[in-house]
Design an enzyme around this catalytic site. Sequence first.
Site, PDB file in Angstrom:
ATOM      1  N   LYS A   1       0.857  -1.193   0.000  1.00 41.67           N
ATOM      2  CA  LYS A   1       0.000   0.000   0.000  1.00 41.67           C
ATOM      3  C   LYS A   1       0.891   1.240   0.000  1.00 41.67           C
ATOM      4  CE  LYS A   1      -1.576   2.879   2.738  1.00 41.67           C
ATOM      5  NZ  LYS A   1      -1.476   4.029   1.840  1.00 41.67           N
TER       6      LYS A   1
ATOM      7  N   GLY B   1      -4.205   1.440   5.173  1.00 40.58           N
ATOM      8  CA  GLY B   1      -3.000   1.025   5.896  1.00 40.58           C
ATOM      9  C   GLY B   1      -3.378   0.433   7.243  1.00 40.58           C
TER      10      GLY B   1
ATOM     11  N   GLU C   1      10.346   1.500  10.092  1.00 39.44           N
ATOM     12  CA  GLU C   1      11.381   2.482   9.725  1.00 39.44           C
ATOM     13  C   GLU C   1      10.741   3.848   9.859  1.00 39.44           C
ATOM     14  OE1 GLU C   1      14.361   1.819   9.259  1.00 39.44           O
ATOM     15  OE2 GLU C   1      14.479  -0.252   8.564  1.00 39.44           O
TER      16      GLU C   1
ATOM     17  N   CYS D   1      14.400  10.604   5.602  1.00 40.32           N
ATOM     18  CA  CYS D   1      14.406  10.342   7.045  1.00 40.32           C
ATOM     19  C   CYS D   1      15.821  10.337   7.602  1.00 40.32           C
ATOM     20  CB  CYS D   1      13.737   9.017   7.312  1.00 40.32           C
ATOM     21  SG  CYS D   1      14.385   7.720   6.267  1.00 40.32           S
TER      22      CYS D   1
ATOM     23  N   GLU E   1      11.057  16.439  13.842  1.00 41.19           N
ATOM     24  CA  GLU E   1      11.382  16.223  12.429  1.00 41.19           C
ATOM     25  C   GLU E   1      10.598  17.208  11.572  1.00 41.19           C
ATOM     26  OE1 GLU E   1       9.992  12.557  10.475  1.00 41.19           O
ATOM     27  OE2 GLU E   1      12.056  12.333   9.784  1.00 41.19           O
TER      28      GLU E   1
END
Length: 491
Positions: free
Chosen positions: A186, A224, A262, A296, A395
């Site tokens: 997906k 998801g 991850e 990332c 982030e």
Amino acid sequence: MTLRPAAGAATDLLIGGALVPAADGGTFVTYNPATEEPIGAAADASAADMDAAIAAARRAFDTTEWSRDHAFRARCLRQLRDALQERIEELREATIAEVGAPAFFTTGPQLEGPIADLGYFADLAEQYAWETDLGIASTMGIQSQRRVRREAIGVVGAITPWNFPHQINFAKIGPALAAGNTVVLKPAPDTPWAAALVAKVAAEHTDIPAGVLNVVTSADHELGAQLSTDPRVDLVTFTGSTETGKAVMAAAAQSLKKVFLELGGKSAVVVLDDADLSTACTMAAFNVATHAGQGCAITTRLVVPRAQLDEATKITADALAGLAPGDPADGGTICGPLISARQRERVEGYLRLAQEEGGTIVCGGGRPAGRDRGYFIEPTLITGLDNSSRTAQEEIFGPVLVILPHDGDDDAVRIANDSPYGLSGAVWGGDTARVERVVGAIRTGTLGVNGGLWYAVDVPFGGYKQSGIGREMGVAGFEEYLETKAVAYPV
Ligand code: NAD
């Protein structure tokens, strides 16, 4: 015949070996982030399509020889690699248009690298030691010959983000299929084509059996969640934000499936006082401008000796000024657009926050002059903040670098580790013993020393702390997709 759908048409889903539209006929538009123009459409799967894809993957795993025929799987993966390589220019054009990926990076991790890497996983399928003999042992007087087999886990649900879609899709599909699993992929709603075009090639130009690889594009994030909860799925491999990763792990707990995560990062470049300051700062600037900081593992904190802060700030700002955002189709572009208006608003919100927190924008900080279309942001350097600020902790996922002073090696390590994340980083220094002490003390999954580049298919990649669980790529990445079965025979 071209891979891209004809004008007005949408790419298909791949379910049970067939390229099909969404059952309810739904489609959604995919946009070019450099122009803001629609470039086409993709099938907009609903829960019913996801259900059919999971059923197909389950059936293919339970009723075919796929998981046991290592040589066949290797052949299929090489077929997929070769068929994609034959269509590489078409894929490149679509990737630049859909992802806003600078053309330069499509010769590496944005496209060509991960496709070539399928060969590595094909080799592993053939060469891996699927069985280990532990020899004979006596337990309570019973002599047994013991063997340990490694077997595929079963049905793998793969959920991926938009920033390096091919790299991340293939880093999951490659080892999962090579290990003998079946897969439901997906992809992110922002980049459905990266997955859908590969699905078309897999369906039309390989012998991958029906149901072994399923690709379900959708504008709905809930698919998801569905993949994470469905008990027919044995493992969920997820790449995305830490927040969503936590939701995936919680959802997967209901059926106690294995999760592989991850997640995000806020990686530090640590510059020691005997380092080549100029090269370290120039490389840090290049790194954060790469694909507009949408990686990332990109380093977003530059930690320099306090006495060299002014010099480092000037070198870094000068380097960033030379990395102005540009058309991703131009081979010289390093910094392309952000993926969407939403993402640009998020980055601009952080630029406002940085100033509210007392930071100073040394260079960049806005939309580039003369570019009134496309989601571009100038590469930006921020100084005057403490590492405890939100700007230095969270982030941002844009081309934004925070420069921070340190007071010696231990302080530099403390700052690097003062983060909920631990994904990547870099160390620069002239003395090997000092550098090695710092390398040993930083809690992060990958580190580059004095410009060393760790990224390659045989290198395990992943995070400490809230940057993830497990490792992708390399033998370690392949083994994430295996179960272990111990068998004892009487002697
Ligand atoms: P995201 O977490 O919003 O979405 C990632 C994927 O998860 C998408 O396919 C999305 O549809 C799906 N999703 C959303 N909600 C879900 C839910 N509740 N359950 C299951 N799936 C769900 O991330 P993004 O914005 O697409 O990507 C950016 C993030 O990804 C950044 O935080 C970045 O650091 C991270 N990332 C990490 C790595 C890595 O390897 N560590 C690599 C690339 C990106």
